[in-house]
Structures are given as structure tokens and as C-alpha cells.
Design a protein around this motif. Structure first.
Motif, PDB file in Angstrom:
ATOM      1  N   ARG A   8      -9.119   3.474   2.730  1.00 30.35           N
ATOM      2  CA  ARG A   8      -8.198   3.113   3.774  1.00 30.35           C
ATOM      3  C   ARG A   8      -6.709   3.050   3.326  1.00 30.35           C
ATOM      4  N   TRP A   9      -6.026   4.212   2.931  1.00 30.86           N
ATOM      5  CA  TRP A   9      -4.878   4.484   2.148  1.00 30.86           C
ATOM      6  C   TRP A   9      -3.851   4.490   3.106  1.00 30.86           C
ATOM      7  N   GLN A  10      -2.620   4.142   2.818  1.00 27.45           N
ATOM      8  CA  GLN A  10      -1.459   3.916   3.422  1.00 27.45           C
ATOM      9  C   GLN A  10      -0.227   4.054   2.556  1.00 27.45           C
ATOM     10  N   ARG A  11       1.119   4.086   3.073  1.00 32.18           N
ATOM     11  CA  ARG A  11       2.364   4.138   2.499  1.00 32.18           C
ATOM     12  C   ARG A  11       2.887   2.625   2.511  1.00 32.18           C
ATOM     13  N   ALA A  12       3.460   2.309   1.279  1.00 26.64           N
ATOM     14  CA  ALA A  12       3.916   0.858   1.438  1.00 26.64           C
ATOM     15  C   ALA A  12       5.464   0.964   0.640  1.00 26.64           C
ATOM     16  N   ARG A  13       6.493   0.309   1.110  1.00 26.76           N
ATOM     17  CA  ARG A  13       7.723   0.242   0.440  1.00 26.76           C
ATOM     18  C   ARG A  13       7.837  -0.979  -0.306  1.00 26.76           C
ATOM     19  N   VAL A  14       8.509  -0.807  -1.496  1.00 29.33           N
ATOM     20  CA  VAL A  14       8.810  -1.852  -2.284  1.00 29.33           C
ATOM     21  C   VAL A  14      10.280  -2.669  -1.774  1.00 29.33           C
ATOM     22  N   ARG A  33       0.818  -0.424   7.832  1.00 32.25           N
ATOM     23  CA  ARG A  33       0.214  -0.912   8.700  1.00 32.25           C
ATOM     24  C   ARG A  33      -0.071  -2.130   8.159  1.00 32.25           C
ATOM     25  N   PRO A  34       0.694  -3.240   8.268  1.00 37.23           N
ATOM     26  CA  PRO A  34       0.555  -4.520   8.106  1.00 37.23           C
ATOM     27  C   PRO A  34      -0.845  -5.219   8.696  1.00 37.23           C
TER      28      PRO A  34
END
Length: 340
Positions: A8-14, A33-34
Motif C-alpha cells: 500500500r504505497w503512497q507519496r508523503a511530503r516532509v 492518503r491520511p
């Protein structure tokens, strides 16, 4: 390429980066996708560690805020790292990562009579949210923090302020090291011993000591819960060779690389899941060795580790045999393995 069960991969921003302790970075992510991260969860992070090599590393979720819109991780920089922890320490606000949704391998149970949380070093990251949840529940709990020095113990002051006299702090260079047998014996003497659950995360040596003492005091095995990141061993990491007779391959494993990573980089198919020495999915058969196997997992029993006929590819290593045991000067250890 490795076969993994979590996809279940997704992008995340620091969105924030700061120091949590000496050598420890606090990194706050905003995933696309919180999803709220329950106590004991972690996220897998795909990292570019240089030269086109990508690796997956697991990090506990220290805090989950705003329904999972803010996930806090904390990463200790390994002194020998040119891989995962070094890449995480290079992150800055605005950078983007590929991560999984929160994954649960270390759940906090409900209904124990008493809880004892034992955190060694960076292992505290797996237990911060558990301690907060227990405080909110009004549970009977104790938080034991263990470290070499206070300067390298992440969140120690924050946790002391939040949990007050439920915190026990043991610092080696302050002359207050944890005596594991004393801790477990105290648990065993209480009327609530049979209903006490102990959760621990930290160096392999600490967790092995707790496990042995827990068994010696006849406490219920099912009440001992743990998570490990396979970072500690009996010997310093050094380069060694892995031979795969069935494939006719010989692969070098660098000091900052696991066998599993080295095999993946060489295009050898493997099975893996936890990558922390817990699940045993990457177990391989040892068919020969010119060195000493340094088991860093919590999957194999002590007797299985003594036999050293199997090892976990994700964390175990090898070191050259000492001269008195027939080791040659400067010769790296060689492990011959059969992938199962």
C-alpha cells in the motif's frame, strides 16, 4: 527482486525536520492518503541511497496527529550508514518520499492488569504512542527508558513531563544502568504478575536479556511483546562474502548493507516481509562458513543460533574467524547459503 506482502504505497511530503536528540532526527510526514496510525504501527519508506540503489526501511510512528495527516518518525544516524538512516537524515521540509500506509506488527492489547514498557535507545520510538494511550485509558503502567547517555535519548524529557512518576530512567554514564533481572524479579513478585504485559523495543542484547529473565521467572510467554529493528549484534559489522552454490553466484556484502539488500541489488530473488529479524520469511540454510555467524534476529531460538544452520537474510551477518580459530589475516568471512 524481493517478494513482499505489503504494497500500500503512497507519496508523503516532509513538513518538519528537527533534532530529537544527539544523532536522532525527528521527521514529520504528511501522507497523500491520511490514515490514523495506532500505537505500535510503523511505516515502510523507500529510499534512494545513491548510485541508483533504492532500499526499503521501517520506522515506527512516534506520533499520529490530525487523523494521520501528520505522522512523526524519528531516526538515529548509524555511525556506519551510507544507506537508510543517512538518507533520512538528509531530508528537508518540502522533500517527498514513497511510503506505505501505517502497518501494524506490534499492537497494544486491551485488558492487561498492568503494563510495563521497556525502551532501549532509539527503541523508544515504538513505545511513545503506547505510553500516551495507556495514560489516556487510566491504565496501570510503567515506562522504563534505557540509554548510554541522556544526550542521545530521544524524547526523554518530554516523556518524563508527560508521565511523571510512571517513568523510570536508566542511564549508563550516570551510574544508573538497568539491571534486567531486578526489573523482571520485581514484576514477578507483584500480585498482578500473571496479568502483566511487557512491551519492549531496543537493542537485541537488551531484549534477549529480558526474554531470558522472563522465562527464568516463569512469567507467561504470551505476555512478552516486542519489536526490533535488528540493528545490534555481537560483533562490529564488516565486509563478507555470500556464496550461492545452487546459483553459482558470489556476492559481496558491505558493512552498511544487509545480505537481503545485497542479494536484491544483484538481482537474486528472495522472500521477505518484516526486514527486522522477526518474521522468519527470509530464512536461509547455511551450508558452509569460514567465519562466525552474527545472528541479529529474534525469530530463531538460542539453540538454533548456536547451531547456525539457518539465518535471517535481513539482519544476520558474518565476521572473520579469529586467528586462534583458523581465520586468515585480512581474509573476509565467506557464507555459503541455500535460499529456501
Amino acid at each position: 527482486m524481493a517478494v513482499q506482502t505489503q504494497t500500500r504505497w503512497q507519496r508523503a511530503r516532509v513538513i518538519e525536520v528537527s533534532d530529537a536528540a544527539e544523532g536522532v532526527r525527528r521527521i514529520v510526514l504528511a501522507p497523500e492518503r491520511p490514515e490514523h496510525a495506532a500505537p505500535g504501527t510503523h511505516v515502510d519508506v523507500e529510499l534512494d541511497v545513491g548510485n541508483g540503489v533504492r532500499r526499503v526501511r521501517s520506522y515506527s510512528v512516534v506520533r499520529s496527529a490530525d487523523g494521520g495527516r501528520r505522522l512523526t518518525l524519528s531516526v538515529r544516524l548509524s555511525p556506519t550508514s551510507s544507506g537508510g538512516s543517512a538518507a533520512m537524515h538528509r531530508l528537508r521540509a518540502g522533500d517527498e518520499l514513497t511510503v506505505t500506509a501505517p502497518l501494524q506488527n506490534f499492537p497494544l492489547a486491551v485488558g492487561a492488569t498492568r503494563y510495563v514498557l521497556v525502551a532501549g535507545g532509539i527503541g523508544v520510538t515504538a513505545l511513545v504512542a503506547m505510553a500516551s494511550a495507556l495514560r489516556r485509558r487510566g491504565a496501570d503502567y510503567e515506562l522504563v527508558l534505557v540509554g548510554r547517555s541522556r544526550a542521545v535519548m530521544a524524547y526523554v524529557d518530554e516523556l518524563a513531563a508527560e508521565h511523571g512518576d510512571r517513568v523510570r530512567i536508566h542511564v549508563d554514564d550516570e551510574g544508573t544502568p538497568l539491571v534486567v533481572d531486578d526489573l523482571v524479579a520485581r514484576i514477578a513478585r507483584t500480585p498482578a504478575a500473571a496479568g502483566t504485559e511487557l512491551y519492549m523495543c531496543g537493542p537485541i542484547g537488551l531484549m534477549n536479556a529480558v526474554s531470558r529473565s522472563w522465562t527464568e521467572h516463569d512469567l507467561p510467554a504470551t505476555n512478552l511483546r516486542f519489536e526490533t529493528f535488528g540493528s545490534g549484534g555481537r560483533h562490529p559489522a564488516e565486509e563478507f562474502l555470500v556464496r550461492l552454490p545452487d546459483l553459482g553466484r558470489e556476492i559481496t556484502v558491505a558493512p552498511d548493507t544487509s545480505i537481503l539488500d545485497a542479494l536484491e541489488a544483484a538481482g537474486v530473488e528472495t522472500l521477505s516481509d518484516c526486514r527486522k529479524g522477526e518474521c522468519g520469511l527470509c530464512l536461509a540454510k547455511v551450508v558452509g562458513s569460514t567465519g562466525v555467524v552474527d545472528h541479529r534476529d529474534v525469530f530463531l531460538s538460542d539453540s538454533q543460533k548456536e547451531r547456525s544452520d539457518r539465518l535471517c537474510l535481513c539482519v544476520s551477518r558474518a565476521v572473520a574467524a579469529p586467528a586462534e580459530a583458523g581465520g586468515g589475516p585480512g581474509a573476509p568471512a565467506v557464507l555459503s547459503l541455500r535460499l529456501t
